[in-house]
Design a protein around this motif. Sequence first.
Motif, mmCIF file in Angstrom:
data_model
loop_
_atom_site.group_PDB
_atom_site.id
_atom_site.type_symbol
_atom_site.label_atom_id
_atom_site.label_comp_id
_atom_site.label_asym_id
_atom_site.label_seq_id
_atom_site.Cartn_x
_atom_site.Cartn_y
_atom_site.Cartn_z
ATOM 1 N N ALA A 9 4.032 3.481 -20.831
ATOM 2 C CA ALA A 9 4.994 3.258 -19.756
ATOM 3 C C ALA A 9 4.368 2.350 -18.705
ATOM 4 O O ALA A 9 3.172 2.470 -18.394
ATOM 5 N N TYR A 10 5.162 1.432 -18.171
ATOM 6 C CA TYR A 10 4.691 0.574 -17.093
ATOM 7 C C TYR A 10 4.543 1.428 -15.838
ATOM 8 O O TYR A 10 5.453 2.172 -15.470
ATOM 9 N N VAL A 11 3.383 1.336 -15.196
ATOM 10 C CA VAL A 11 3.138 2.073 -13.965
ATOM 11 C C VAL A 11 2.677 1.081 -12.906
ATOM 12 O O VAL A 11 1.696 0.361 -13.090
ATOM 13 N N GLU A 12 3.420 1.054 -11.819
ATOM 14 C CA GLU A 12 3.115 0.156 -10.709
ATOM 15 C C GLU A 12 1.911 0.685 -9.945
ATOM 16 O O GLU A 12 1.843 1.872 -9.635
ATOM 17 N N TYR A 13 0.964 -0.192 -9.643
ATOM 18 C CA TYR A 13 -0.201 0.191 -8.844
ATOM 19 C C TYR A 13 0.112 -0.081 -7.375
ATOM 20 O O TYR A 13 0.580 -1.161 -7.026
ATOM 21 N N HIS A 14 -0.133 0.910 -6.546
ATOM 22 C CA HIS A 14 0.075 0.746 -5.102
ATOM 23 C C HIS A 14 -1.282 0.793 -4.412
ATOM 24 O O HIS A 14 -1.915 1.838 -4.388
ATOM 25 N N PRO A 15 -1.729 -0.333 -3.865
ATOM 26 C CA PRO A 15 -3.035 -0.345 -3.199
ATOM 27 C C PRO A 15 -3.011 0.515 -1.942
ATOM 28 O O PRO A 15 -1.951 0.735 -1.354
ATOM 29 N N ARG A 27 -10.773 -11.856 3.290
ATOM 30 C CA ARG A 27 -11.608 -11.083 2.354
ATOM 31 C C ARG A 27 -10.890 -9.804 1.918
ATOM 32 O O ARG A 27 -10.894 -9.458 0.735
ATOM 33 N N ALA A 28 -10.261 -9.102 2.851
ATOM 34 C CA ALA A 28 -9.547 -7.866 2.516
ATOM 35 C C ALA A 28 -8.335 -8.156 1.625
ATOM 36 O O ALA A 28 -8.058 -7.410 0.672
ATOM 37 N N VAL A 29 -7.621 -9.245 1.908
ATOM 38 C CA VAL A 29 -6.473 -9.635 1.079
ATOM 39 C C VAL A 29 -6.948 -9.903 -0.348
ATOM 40 O O VAL A 29 -6.343 -9.459 -1.318
ATOM 41 N N LYS A 30 -8.054 -10.623 -0.465
ATOM 42 C CA LYS A 30 -8.608 -10.929 -1.791
ATOM 43 C C LYS A 30 -9.013 -9.648 -2.526
ATOM 44 O O LYS A 30 -8.717 -9.492 -3.710
ATOM 45 N N THR A 31 -9.635 -8.717 -1.830
ATOM 46 C CA THR A 31 -10.062 -7.450 -2.439
ATOM 47 C C THR A 31 -8.859 -6.650 -2.938
ATOM 48 O O THR A 31 -8.867 -6.122 -4.055
ATOM 49 N N VAL A 32 -7.806 -6.583 -2.122
ATOM 50 C CA VAL A 32 -6.593 -5.855 -2.525
ATOM 51 C C VAL A 32 -5.941 -6.547 -3.716
ATOM 52 O O VAL A 32 -5.549 -5.891 -4.692
ATOM 53 N N LEU A 33 -5.832 -7.859 -3.664
ATOM 54 C CA LEU A 33 -5.241 -8.610 -4.769
ATOM 55 C C LEU A 33 -6.008 -8.354 -6.071
ATOM 56 O O LEU A 33 -5.400 -8.066 -7.110
ATOM 57 N N ILE A 34 -7.321 -8.440 -6.031
ATOM 58 C CA ILE A 34 -8.135 -8.203 -7.226
ATOM 59 C C ILE A 34 -7.905 -6.783 -7.745
ATOM 60 O O ILE A 34 -7.787 -6.578 -8.958
ATOM 61 N N SER A 35 -7.787 -5.800 -6.847
ATOM 62 C CA SER A 35 -7.567 -4.413 -7.282
ATOM 63 C C SER A 35 -6.227 -4.276 -8.008
ATOM 64 O O SER A 35 -6.116 -3.531 -8.988
ATOM 65 N N ILE A 36 -5.219 -5.007 -7.558
ATOM 66 C CA ILE A 36 -3.906 -4.985 -8.213
ATOM 67 C C ILE A 36 -4.010 -5.597 -9.608
ATOM 68 O O ILE A 36 -3.517 -5.031 -10.586
ATOM 69 N N ILE A 37 -4.693 -6.730 -9.718
ATOM 70 C CA ILE A 37 -4.842 -7.404 -11.015
ATOM 71 C C ILE A 37 -5.675 -6.532 -11.953
ATOM 72 O O ILE A 37 -5.352 -6.397 -13.138
ATOM 73 N N GLU A 38 -6.731 -5.919 -11.460
ATOM 74 C CA GLU A 38 -7.559 -5.034 -12.288
ATOM 75 C C GLU A 38 -6.737 -3.859 -12.833
ATOM 76 O O GLU A 38 -6.901 -3.469 -13.981
ATOM 77 N N PRO A 42 -1.557 -8.254 -17.141
ATOM 78 C CA PRO A 42 -1.247 -9.410 -16.306
ATOM 79 C C PRO A 42 -0.143 -9.093 -15.296
ATOM 80 O O PRO A 42 0.721 -8.254 -15.545
ATOM 81 N N VAL A 43 -0.191 -9.790 -14.158
ATOM 82 C CA VAL A 43 0.776 -9.567 -13.073
ATOM 83 C C VAL A 43 1.384 -10.913 -12.678
ATOM 84 O O VAL A 43 0.660 -11.884 -12.467
ATOM 85 N N HIS A 44 2.707 -10.950 -12.580
ATOM 86 C CA HIS A 44 3.390 -12.162 -12.126
ATOM 87 C C HIS A 44 2.962 -12.438 -10.692
ATOM 88 O O HIS A 44 2.797 -11.518 -9.884
ATOM 89 N N ILE A 45 2.787 -13.701 -10.365
ATOM 90 C CA ILE A 45 2.320 -14.091 -9.026
ATOM 91 C C ILE A 45 3.222 -13.536 -7.932
ATOM 92 O O ILE A 45 2.731 -13.014 -6.925
ATOM 93 N N ASP A 46 4.536 -13.607 -8.096
ATOM 94 C CA ASP A 46 5.449 -13.089 -7.066
ATOM 95 C C ASP A 46 5.243 -11.593 -6.846
ATOM 96 O O ASP A 46 5.285 -11.113 -5.709
ATOM 97 N N THR A 47 5.012 -10.858 -7.928
ATOM 98 C CA THR A 47 4.766 -9.418 -7.834
ATOM 99 C C THR A 47 3.450 -9.171 -7.105
ATOM 100 O O THR A 47 3.366 -8.290 -6.237
ATOM 101 N N ALA A 48 2.423 -9.945 -7.441
ATOM 102 C CA ALA A 48 1.115 -9.787 -6.800
ATOM 103 C C ALA A 48 1.204 -10.068 -5.300
ATOM 104 O O ALA A 48 0.590 -9.355 -4.499
#
Length: 181
Positions: A9-15, A27-38, A42-48
Amino acid sequence: DHVSDLTSAYVEYHPPRQRGDFYAAHRAVKTVLISIIEAESPVHIDTAVRRTASAWGITRAGHRVRDVVMSAAGSAISEGSILRRGTFLYRTGESQVAVRRNAPGGDTRKAFEIAPEEIAEAARLILQDFIRLSRDDLIIATARLLGFERTGTDVRRVMSDGIDVLVDSGVAMVEHDAIFL
């Protein structure tokens, strides 16, 4: 059924909620973004972009918000933390894309938010069972496996593009409108 057992099942990650000024927190934006991708690659750019901004309580991702997240994405890509292919962001070192389905009552994605490689893998799983299907039947079966009950124009186009990835990779072949492995 057997094929759907090979999906999850697809499960959305909420940072976690972030504090401070989103626009000054590169730096914090980059860290959160990387955590979402991890968590979800794969994640669509608009979703990220939307998901990253939501960590700061931002509910509308306009141009300024998108610019901040895309700048962070550029840094993360340059340092090798994530990859970009087309309109999707991936974790590095990912060789196999998991097939995740929209679950009734659970988290869902629109068809365009599913990476072509994920659709191709879903189509491959179906062809393992059915051996050979018409393109139209494979589009419908792939959409159903990914949790779409209806196959309107947009869903059909996205599924077809994913099936093209499978064929273009040489894993599947086309003969007289039939697709097979």
